[in-house]
Motif scaffolding. Structure first.
Motif, PDB file in Angstrom:
ATOM      1  N   ILE A 172      11.626  18.582 -16.170  1.00  0.00           N
ATOM      2  CA  ILE A 172      12.617  19.654 -16.066  1.00  0.00           C
ATOM      3  C   ILE A 172      13.307  19.873 -17.408  1.00  0.00           C
ATOM      4  CG2 ILE A 172      14.850  20.268 -15.033  1.00  0.00           C
ATOM      5  CD1 ILE A 172      13.830  18.825 -12.469  1.00  0.00           C
ATOM      6  N   ALA A 173      13.725  18.791 -18.062  1.00  0.00           N
ATOM      7  CA  ALA A 173      14.383  18.911 -19.368  1.00  0.00           C
ATOM      8  C   ALA A 173      13.452  19.555 -20.386  1.00  0.00           C
ATOM      9  CB  ALA A 173      14.835  17.531 -19.846  1.00  0.00           C
ATOM     10  N   THR A 174      12.185  19.191 -20.341  1.00  0.00           N
ATOM     11  CA  THR A 174      11.213  19.752 -21.276  1.00  0.00           C
ATOM     12  C   THR A 174      11.012  21.246 -21.045  1.00  0.00           C
ATOM     13  OG1 THR A 174      10.059  17.630 -21.427  1.00  0.00           O
ATOM     14  CG2 THR A 174       8.844  19.593 -22.112  1.00  0.00           C
ATOM     15  N   LEU A 175      10.900  21.641 -19.797  1.00  0.00           N
ATOM     16  CA  LEU A 175      10.707  23.054 -19.488  1.00  0.00           C
ATOM     17  C   LEU A 175      11.909  23.889 -19.918  1.00  0.00           C
ATOM     18  CD1 LEU A 175       9.067  22.726 -15.956  1.00  0.00           C
ATOM     19  CD2 LEU A 175       7.932  23.390 -18.089  1.00  0.00           C
ATOM     20  N   LYS A 176      13.101  23.358 -19.692  1.00  0.00           N
ATOM     21  CA  LYS A 176      14.296  24.083 -20.133  1.00  0.00           C
ATOM     22  C   LYS A 176      14.291  24.243 -21.647  1.00  0.00           C
ATOM     23  CE  LYS A 176      17.338  22.743 -16.305  1.00  0.00           C
ATOM     24  NZ  LYS A 176      18.542  21.962 -15.907  1.00  0.00           N
ATOM     25  N   ALA A 177      13.925  23.158 -22.350  1.00  0.00           N
ATOM     26  CA  ALA A 177      13.875  23.219 -23.810  1.00  0.00           C
ATOM     27  C   ALA A 177      12.811  24.189 -24.297  1.00  0.00           C
ATOM     28  CB  ALA A 177      13.621  21.820 -24.373  1.00  0.00           C
ATOM     29  N   ALA A 178      11.761  24.374 -23.476  1.00  0.00           N
ATOM     30  CA  ALA A 178      10.675  25.296 -23.852  1.00  0.00           C
ATOM     31  C   ALA A 178      11.013  26.745 -23.533  1.00  0.00           C
ATOM     32  CB  ALA A 178       9.385  24.893 -23.145  1.00  0.00           C
ATOM     33  N   GLY A 179      12.183  26.988 -22.952  1.00  0.00           N
ATOM     34  CA  GLY A 179      12.620  28.350 -22.694  1.00  0.00           C
ATOM     35  C   GLY A 179      12.356  28.877 -21.307  1.00  0.00           C
ATOM     36  N   VAL A 180      11.939  28.015 -20.378  1.00  0.00           N
ATOM     37  CA  VAL A 180      11.739  28.462 -19.002  1.00  0.00           C
ATOM     38  C   VAL A 180      13.111  28.555 -18.327  1.00  0.00           C
ATOM     39  CG1 VAL A 180      10.655  27.981 -16.785  1.00  0.00           C
ATOM     40  CG2 VAL A 180       9.481  27.355 -18.909  1.00  0.00           C
ATOM     41  N   PRO A 181      13.491  29.714 -17.793  1.00  0.00           N
ATOM     42  CA  PRO A 181      14.796  29.841 -17.141  1.00  0.00           C
ATOM     43  C   PRO A 181      14.920  28.878 -15.960  1.00  0.00           C
ATOM     44  CG  PRO A 181      13.826  31.999 -17.526  1.00  0.00           C
ATOM     45  CD  PRO A 181      12.759  30.992 -17.808  1.00  0.00           C
ATOM     46  N   GLU A 182      16.117  28.368 -15.743  1.00  0.00           N
ATOM     47  CA  GLU A 182      16.338  27.406 -14.673  1.00  0.00           C
ATOM     48  C   GLU A 182      15.928  27.958 -13.318  1.00  0.00           C
ATOM     49  OE1 GLU A 182      19.904  24.397 -13.132  1.00  0.00           O
ATOM     50  OE2 GLU A 182      20.170  25.645 -14.924  1.00  0.00           O
ATOM     51  N   ALA A 183      16.094  29.269 -13.117  1.00  0.00           N
ATOM     52  CA  ALA A 183      15.739  29.879 -11.833  1.00  0.00           C
ATOM     53  C   ALA A 183      14.250  29.820 -11.557  1.00  0.00           C
ATOM     54  CB  ALA A 183      16.217  31.336 -11.795  1.00  0.00           C
ATOM     55  N   ARG A 184      13.430  29.597 -12.592  1.00  0.00           N
ATOM     56  CA  ARG A 184      11.980  29.523 -12.399  1.00  0.00           C
ATOM     57  C   ARG A 184      11.471  28.090 -12.500  1.00  0.00           C
ATOM     58  NH1 ARG A 184      11.542  34.286 -15.595  1.00  0.00           N
ATOM     59  NH2 ARG A 184      10.373  33.178 -17.216  1.00  0.00           N
ATOM     60  N   ILE A 185      12.374  27.130 -12.380  1.00  0.00           N
ATOM     61  CA  ILE A 185      11.985  25.721 -12.343  1.00  0.00           C
ATOM     62  C   ILE A 185      12.295  25.206 -10.943  1.00  0.00           C
ATOM     63  CG2 ILE A 185      12.339  23.418 -13.302  1.00  0.00           C
ATOM     64  CD1 ILE A 185      13.243  24.761 -15.903  1.00  0.00           C
ATOM     65  N   ARG A 186      11.269  24.961 -10.172  1.00  0.00           N
ATOM     66  CA  ARG A 186      11.415  24.520  -8.778  1.00  0.00           C
ATOM     67  C   ARG A 186      10.923  23.077  -8.669  1.00  0.00           C
ATOM     68  NH1 ARG A 186      10.440  29.632  -6.301  1.00  0.00           N
ATOM     69  NH2 ARG A 186      11.252  31.211  -7.757  1.00  0.00           N
ATOM     70  N   TYR A 187      11.582  22.284  -7.853  1.00  0.00           N
ATOM     71  CA  TYR A 187      11.130  20.900  -7.721  1.00  0.00           C
ATOM     72  C   TYR A 187      11.389  20.352  -6.332  1.00  0.00           C
ATOM     73  CZ  TYR A 187      16.079  20.090  -8.919  1.00  0.00           C
ATOM     74  OH  TYR A 187      17.439  20.135  -8.954  1.00  0.00           O
ATOM     75  N   GLU A 188      10.576  19.364  -5.989  1.00  0.00           N
ATOM     76  CA  GLU A 188      10.700  18.665  -4.714  1.00  0.00           C
ATOM     77  C   GLU A 188      10.542  17.178  -4.986  1.00  0.00           C
ATOM     78  OE1 GLU A 188      11.857  18.469  -1.864  1.00  0.00           O
ATOM     79  OE2 GLU A 188      10.425  19.240  -0.392  1.00  0.00           O
ATOM     80  N   PHE A 189      11.315  16.365  -4.261  1.00  0.00           N
ATOM     81  CA  PHE A 189      11.194  14.931  -4.394  1.00  0.00           C
ATOM     82  C   PHE A 189      10.910  14.335  -3.034  1.00  0.00           C
ATOM     83  CE2 PHE A 189      15.539  16.486  -4.634  1.00  0.00           C
ATOM     84  CZ  PHE A 189      16.065  16.037  -3.450  1.00  0.00           C
ATOM     85  N   PHE A 190      10.227  13.192  -3.054  1.00  0.00           N
ATOM     86  CA  PHE A 190       9.941  12.490  -1.809  1.00  0.00           C
ATOM     87  C   PHE A 190      11.086  11.528  -1.534  1.00  0.00           C
ATOM     88  CE2 PHE A 190       5.483  13.319  -3.285  1.00  0.00           C
ATOM     89  CZ  PHE A 190       5.260  14.330  -2.385  1.00  0.00           C
ATOM     90  N   GLY A 191      11.694  11.614  -0.342  1.00  0.00           N
ATOM     91  CA  GLY A 191      12.826  10.759  -0.031  1.00  0.00           C
ATOM     92  C   GLY A 191      14.101  11.352  -0.597  1.00  0.00           C
ATOM     93  N   PRO A 192      15.184  10.590  -0.640  1.00  0.00           N
ATOM     94  CA  PRO A 192      16.466  11.090  -1.111  1.00  0.00           C
ATOM     95  C   PRO A 192      16.473  11.244  -2.619  1.00  0.00           C
ATOM     96  CG  PRO A 192      16.644   8.770  -0.603  1.00  0.00           C
ATOM     97  CD  PRO A 192      15.262   9.189  -0.180  1.00  0.00           C
ATOM     98  N   ALA A 193      17.304  12.154  -3.111  1.00  0.00           N
ATOM     99  CA  ALA A 193      17.447  12.327  -4.555  1.00  0.00           C
ATOM    100  C   ALA A 193      18.508  11.372  -5.067  1.00  0.00           C
ATOM    101  CB  ALA A 193      17.845  13.762  -4.886  1.00  0.00           C
ATOM    102  N   ALA A 194      18.076  10.241  -5.618  1.00  0.00           N
ATOM    103  CA  ALA A 194      19.012   9.234  -6.095  1.00  0.00           C
ATOM    104  C   ALA A 194      19.255   9.364  -7.598  1.00  0.00           C
ATOM    105  CB  ALA A 194      18.476   7.840  -5.787  1.00  0.00           C
TER     106      ALA A 194
END
Length: 404
Positions: free
Chosen positions: A376-398
């Motif tokens: 996520i940090a890399t994509l933001k640095a590469a200029g991808v807008p936050e609204a176009r960065i989607r993510y899913e995690f398995f289990g709780p987000a700790a």
């Protein structure tokens, strides 16, 4: 609709932020100790996340985020939707919320001691039920939609394992069909199923597993990685065979593929994080989508690579461009890679990713928390807008970087 909190209550909750920063984990750990003493509630939780502390850490982050944004709850809309979807997958009902209220408020009083004044306890009671009413309302909307959907249902429905297939050395797929012979609700690619499982010697266990099949109205498929000493994953791999019946809730989750996709797509995964992307790729292929699709995946080695043949087929047909990284084993010789596939030695690095991603793309990320944080940090640095960065995690987000 939940009534807005009064100014005094919001001011007290805001003033509690330092206490939550210092004692939040102790509060949520004590809350779960109290909550899980109830047999009516215990079966709703993944107990492995209690043993490793992930669930209390995730809740501590969520409570802290709530307190910090008590004056602007709209900032938490994404987190609220994620929680509501998780609850729907577990068939959480309004009657469960008083148990949580009693456990949470009791934990606050226990951990803070004399600092938990009557005014603070009253404010937290109001704040809890304000959020609870929002969640209850959203969950009711989800249940109504499930009941109205063709093939949909509410509650637990019996499904039979029709087939099982080894996808790699440690990932097995299970194809599920309804025991009643009826149709199923077509899922949105990226969603998961909730399971209530009766594991011999362990009792009732609840889990969520991403759907790895393309949407249809007859069956679902999940693909599960065997986890070291995993109570449920071991049972699934060792004992669940064709004919086994399991209890399943309707598809849920907000990590879903845009339809139609607005532009280029990047799927970025590590390990078993690829499972929702297999469903998304199947949907795109079936629809004949023409947008450019980049599939970037990290795995330990060729034997651990799940769905490798499927990915190579999509690439050979020009449906995707694939980059596969092997972190622990040497990749096959570069010259032997099929059309559309590039094999890499090592892990996906920020340096490499920055040179590859189209900033116009919508990027979907799934994998371990640390992997997602770095990507996520890399994509933001590469200029991808936050609204176009989607993510899913398995289990709780700790991880604080992923909890918002």
């Amino acid at each position: 609709m939940a009534s807005p909190l009064d100014d005094r209550t919001r001011a007290i909750i805001s003033a509690c932020v330092p206490a939550l920063q210092a004692h939040g984990l102790a509060i949520t750990t004590e809350m779960y100790r109290r909550l899980l003493s109830s047999p009516d509630i215990r079966g709703l939780f993944n107990m492995s996340h209690q043993r490793d502390g992930e669930q209390p850490r995730a809740l501590a982050l969520a409570v802290l985020a709530y307190a910090r944004n008590i004056d602007s709850p709209g900032a938490l809309s994404a987190m609220v939707e994620r929680i509501a979807q998780k609850h729907a997958g577990l068939n959480i009902l309004p009657q469960h919320y008083p148990y949580v209220a009693e456990a949470l408020l009791g934990a606050i009083a226990h951990v803070l001691g004399d600092a938990a004044t009557p005014e603070i306890m009253e404010a937290w009671g109001k704040a809890y039920w304000f959020l609870a009413e929002i969640l209850i309302g959203r969950e009711e909307q989800i249940y109504v939609a499930h009941a109205a959907a063709p093939g949909g249902w509410v509650g637990w429905r019996a499904f039979r394992v029709r087939d099982r297939q080894a996808e790699s050395a440690d990932v097995t797929s299970f194809e599920l069909v309804p025991q009643d012979g009826g149709p199923v609700m077509r899922h949105v690619p990226g969603q998961y199923l909730g399971f209530r499982l009766d594991v011999p010697g362990q009792g009732e266990e609840c889990r969520n597993y991403s759907i790895s099949s393309a949407p249809d109205d007859r069956h679902y498929r999940i693909s599960v990685r065997r986890i070291d000493k995993g109570i449920v994953s071991d049972w699934l791999h060792d004992s669940v065979d064709e004919g086994t019946v399991v209890q399943v809730s309707a598809p849920a989750g907000d990590f879903t593929l845009d339809s139609p996709p607005p532009g280029p797509i990047v799927f970025l995964s590590a390990g078993v994080g690829l499972t929702p992307f297999i469903s998304m790729l199947g949907a795109l292929d079936a629809a004949g989508a023409t947008v450019p699709v980049r599939y970037i995946h990290g795995t330990r080695g060729p034997k651990a690579e799940a769905f490798g043949d499927y990915i190579r087929d999509l690439a050979a047909r020009g449906r995707i461009r694939a980059d596969i990284f092997y972190s622990r084993e040497t990749p096959p010789q570069a010259g032997s890679a099929p059309a559309g596939v590039t094999w890499h030695d090592g892990r996906i690095t920020p340096q490499w990713l920055k040179t590859q991603v189209d900033p116009r793309a919508t990027c979907y990320i799934c994998g371990p928390d640390g992997f997602m944080r770095d990507m996520i940090a890399t994509l933001k640095a590469a200029g991808v807008p936050e609204a176009r960065i989607r993510y899913e995690f398995f289990g709780p987000a700790a991880d604080a970087a992923l909890a918002g």
